[in-house]
Design a protein around this motif. Sequence first.
Motif, short mmCIF file in Angstrom:
data_model
loop_
_atom_site.label_atom_id
_atom_site.label_comp_id
_atom_site.label_asym_id
_atom_site.label_seq_id
_atom_site.Cartn_x
_atom_site.Cartn_y
_atom_site.Cartn_z
N MET A 91 0.85 -1.20 0.00
CA MET A 91 0.00 0.00 0.00
C MET A 91 0.89 1.26 0.00
SD MET A 91 -3.09 0.79 2.59
CE MET A 91 -4.72 1.13 1.99
N THR A 92 0.46 2.27 -0.77
CA THR A 92 1.23 3.52 -0.81
C THR A 92 1.02 4.30 0.50
OG1 THR A 92 -0.62 4.54 -1.93
CG2 THR A 92 1.19 3.79 -3.31
N LYS A 93 1.98 5.20 0.77
CA LYS A 93 1.94 5.92 2.05
C LYS A 93 1.94 7.43 1.79
CE LYS A 93 4.36 5.53 6.45
NZ LYS A 93 5.51 4.97 7.14
N VAL A 94 0.99 8.15 2.40
CA VAL A 94 0.86 9.59 2.15
C VAL A 94 0.96 10.35 3.47
CG1 VAL A 94 -0.69 11.40 1.31
CG2 VAL A 94 -0.60 9.21 0.12
N LEU A 95 1.79 11.40 3.44
CA LEU A 95 1.93 12.26 4.62
C LEU A 95 1.06 13.50 4.45
CD1 LEU A 95 3.39 13.28 7.23
CD2 LEU A 95 5.10 14.30 5.72
N ILE A 96 0.22 13.77 5.44
CA ILE A 96 -0.53 15.03 5.43
C ILE A 96 0.18 15.94 6.43
CG2 ILE A 96 -2.76 16.13 5.83
CD1 ILE A 96 -4.01 13.46 4.93
N ALA A 97 0.91 16.93 5.89
CA ALA A 97 1.86 17.69 6.71
C ALA A 97 1.27 18.99 7.26
CB ALA A 97 3.11 17.98 5.89
N ASP A 98 0.08 19.38 6.79
CA ASP A 98 -0.60 20.56 7.34
C ASP A 98 -2.05 20.17 7.61
OD1 ASP A 98 1.58 22.28 7.16
OD2 ASP A 98 1.13 22.83 5.10
N SER B 146 -4.65 4.59 0.47
CA SER B 146 -3.27 4.72 0.95
C SER B 146 -3.22 4.66 2.47
CB SER B 146 -2.68 6.06 0.52
OG SER B 146 -2.58 6.16 -0.86
N GLU B 147 -2.04 4.33 2.97
CA GLU B 147 -1.82 4.47 4.41
C GLU B 147 -1.58 5.96 4.65
OE1 GLU B 147 1.55 3.50 7.73
OE2 GLU B 147 1.58 2.32 5.88
N ILE B 148 -2.30 6.53 5.61
CA ILE B 148 -2.18 7.99 5.81
C ILE B 148 -1.49 8.28 7.14
CG2 ILE B 148 -3.49 10.12 6.19
CD1 ILE B 148 -5.59 8.95 4.33
N VAL B 149 -0.51 9.16 7.09
CA VAL B 149 0.08 9.66 8.33
C VAL B 149 -0.32 11.13 8.43
CG1 VAL B 149 2.23 10.11 9.57
CG2 VAL B 149 1.97 8.02 8.20
N ASN B 150 -1.22 11.43 9.38
CA ASN B 150 -1.70 12.79 9.52
C ASN B 150 -0.89 13.48 10.62
OD1 ASN B 150 -3.18 15.09 9.32
ND2 ASN B 150 -5.07 14.25 10.18
N LEU C 23 10.42 16.35 8.98
CA LEU C 23 10.05 16.16 7.58
C LEU C 23 11.26 15.70 6.77
CD1 LEU C 23 7.84 16.54 5.36
CD2 LEU C 23 8.71 18.85 5.05
N LEU C 24 12.38 16.39 6.98
CA LEU C 24 13.61 16.08 6.26
C LEU C 24 14.04 14.63 6.51
CD1 LEU C 24 15.52 17.86 4.53
CD2 LEU C 24 16.88 18.24 6.57
N ASN C 25 13.86 14.19 7.76
CA ASN C 25 14.35 12.85 8.13
C ASN C 25 13.39 11.72 7.81
OD1 ASN C 25 16.71 13.93 9.09
ND2 ASN C 25 15.82 14.37 11.11
N THR C 26 12.10 12.05 7.54
CA THR C 26 11.14 10.95 7.34
C THR C 26 10.55 10.92 5.93
OG1 THR C 26 9.37 12.34 8.18
CG2 THR C 26 10.43 10.85 9.77
N ILE C 27 10.83 11.95 5.13
CA ILE C 27 10.15 12.08 3.83
C ILE C 27 10.40 10.88 2.91
CG2 ILE C 27 11.99 13.48 2.75
CD1 ILE C 27 8.24 14.06 2.22
N ASP C 28 11.53 10.18 3.10
CA ASP C 28 11.84 9.04 2.22
C ASP C 28 10.84 7.89 2.37
OD1 ASP C 28 12.73 8.50 4.76
OD2 ASP C 28 14.46 7.31 4.09
N GLN C 29 10.02 7.93 3.43
CA GLN C 29 9.03 6.84 3.62
C GLN C 29 7.78 7.01 2.75
OE1 GLN C 29 7.73 6.98 7.66
NE2 GLN C 29 9.81 7.20 8.46
N ILE D 167 13.22 17.55 -0.90
CA ILE D 167 13.02 16.78 -2.13
C ILE D 167 14.21 15.85 -2.39
CG2 ILE D 167 12.84 17.03 -4.67
CD1 ILE D 167 11.01 19.51 -4.02
N ALA D 168 15.42 16.30 -2.07
CA ALA D 168 16.60 15.45 -2.28
C ALA D 168 16.51 14.17 -1.44
CB ALA D 168 17.86 16.24 -1.93
N ASN D 169 15.86 14.26 -0.30
CA ASN D 169 15.73 13.07 0.57
C ASN D 169 14.52 12.21 0.22
OD1 ASN D 169 17.91 13.80 2.00
ND2 ASN D 169 16.87 14.19 3.95
N ALA D 170 13.65 12.74 -0.68
CA ALA D 170 12.35 12.09 -0.92
C ALA D 170 12.48 10.98 -1.98
CB ALA D 170 11.34 13.14 -1.36
N LYS D 171 13.12 9.89 -1.58
CA LYS D 171 13.47 8.86 -2.57
C LYS D 171 12.25 8.18 -3.19
CE LYS D 171 17.88 9.36 -1.77
NZ LYS D 171 18.07 10.75 -2.18
N ASN D 172 11.15 8.13 -2.47
CA ASN D 172 9.98 7.41 -2.99
C ASN D 172 8.84 8.33 -3.42
OD1 ASN D 172 10.85 4.68 -2.56
ND2 ASN D 172 10.81 5.23 -0.38
#
Length: 524
Positions: free
Chosen positions: A1-8, A22-26, A35-41, A58-63
């Motif tokens: 399942m894809t994973k989506v971050l809701i950051a605001d 999707s799996e949602i992380v609110n 954000l910088l450390n977890t965005i790759d998930q 964005i540089a850390n956002a591998k996925n």
Amino acid sequence: MTKVLIADKINEKGIDVLKDASEIVNNPKITPEELLNTIDQYDGIIVRSRTKVTKEVIANAKNLKIIARAGVGVDNIDLKAATDNGIMVVNAPESTSITVAEHAMGLMLSLSRKIAIADASVKSGKWDKSKFMGMELKGKTLGVIGMGRIGSQVVKRAKSFEMNVIVYDPYITEDTAKKLGVTITDFETLITKADVMTIHVPLTPETKGLISEPQLRQMKKHAIIINCARGGIINEEDLYKVLKDEPDMKAGLDVYQDEPLENSPLTTLDNVVLTPHIAASTKEAQRDAAIIVAKEVKQVLSGETPNNVLNMPVLDIETFQELKPYFKLTEKLGLMLMQIFNKNIQKLNITYQGELANLPKDSLTRHLLKELLNPMLTEPVNAVNAKAVAEQRGIILTESESSFAGNYDSIIKVEATNNKRTVEIEGTLQNDKPLIISINGYSVNMLPCGTMAIIKYKDLPGTIGIIGKMLGEEEINIGEMQVGRKEEGGEAVMILKLDQKITDEVANSLKTIPEIEEAIPLKL
Ligand code: NAD
């Protein structure tokens, strides 16, 4: 399942759209470090304006495949970094259309019935009934400048108020106008006929100062002017001057040349209602923005194309290299058509000839449309949304191919039509640079760049001299000239490369020469 971050913080209804897909992380309070450390998930991220999606993130956002802005402006997202990394950025420009249209109606009513000023009067302890004689909207003429997303919603609402609606938008086709049930008119007519005028165009070099003192002086003495579009379209100094002279004229503004509005003399006038750029601020607009972008995220993560992409997906490098020089050619063709027509195009036929016939051409067509449509619209048209936008605007597009390109490796031929004219342009590449080889069947050999002009004239002795003399008198120097004709004494075409720009006034005075049918300035 894809994973989506809701950051605001976004409206729950948006989260509902996504939760089964999707799996949602609110995490609406996520810190920049987190954000910088977890965005790759994550496969997707939804933000409003608080969270900054920087180059480093964005540089850390591998996925990451999609960044969604639940709203309109994307100043908090590094678009270039996203594009370079093949990540789509989407927003929800249509989420505010109804909200802004309702605000325009609100300003209209507030002015026609003097609501704001009557309110201030009652609150100051007065009961001046006779001072607040109003005007009904029923039967009045509403002039709408710009018939895009918001303009069309205003029209719908004004019709229910039984207003007569006239529209000035040179970029919409007659078919679109018919479908929307509006009468298209020219700018002068709209200015002079409107009892109420409302502006819904983007701020562009063409619309900056569109309403200044001369236009305001031509308007009816009791006219109401509404601007919920962008500051700068109305010249505020001129507006103040005219409103001071004409107490029955009124203005309702939500947007200003400089924001926040400070020390403006407009605040001293009774015939003005001012709001602090809130036309788009409603709970419903925020809810709709959340729903729209959540749907976009869902679509992208299931492999479908979204509607409001702000950047371009990266083509595979081999195809990109092969097509790269042709992108420039299609862009120039789009720009030329835009400037030649200077208003709506109803049909566009594009033919790819020669070697190009065997290459993927879809992105070339999209580039051409992008150049053609961008100058007239508020939201950026890009290679992803260009075809959808063209369709929405009623342009009938056909693409074809042919292996024959005569002496050339490849030719791109575009034929554009509206109810007034048909223009056909053929272009090719010369040393990887765009070259125009024919215009309406006249052979030319022209590098489309810089300041140019196309002049259509009768091939009679002395005409070329007259044109040269007239341009000389205007201190416009001709760098290069090419002429083409089909038969002696018939119609001919002249392509000029100029050192100075031909202004609209010069183009118009050229047209007063009986032998000249048309003079079109180009900036390529
Ligand atoms: P849109 O792109 O959907 O429509 C713009 C329309 O203007 C198009 O139909 C285009 O053909 C027309 N147009 C372009 N140049 C023109 C010209 N010179 N003369 C006449 N028509 C012209 O845009 P939209 O979403 O309807 O937005 C309209 C305006 O409202 C924009 O300026 C936008 O920035 C503004 N806006 C303001 C707020 C606010 O908070 N006050 C919120 C949203 C949008």
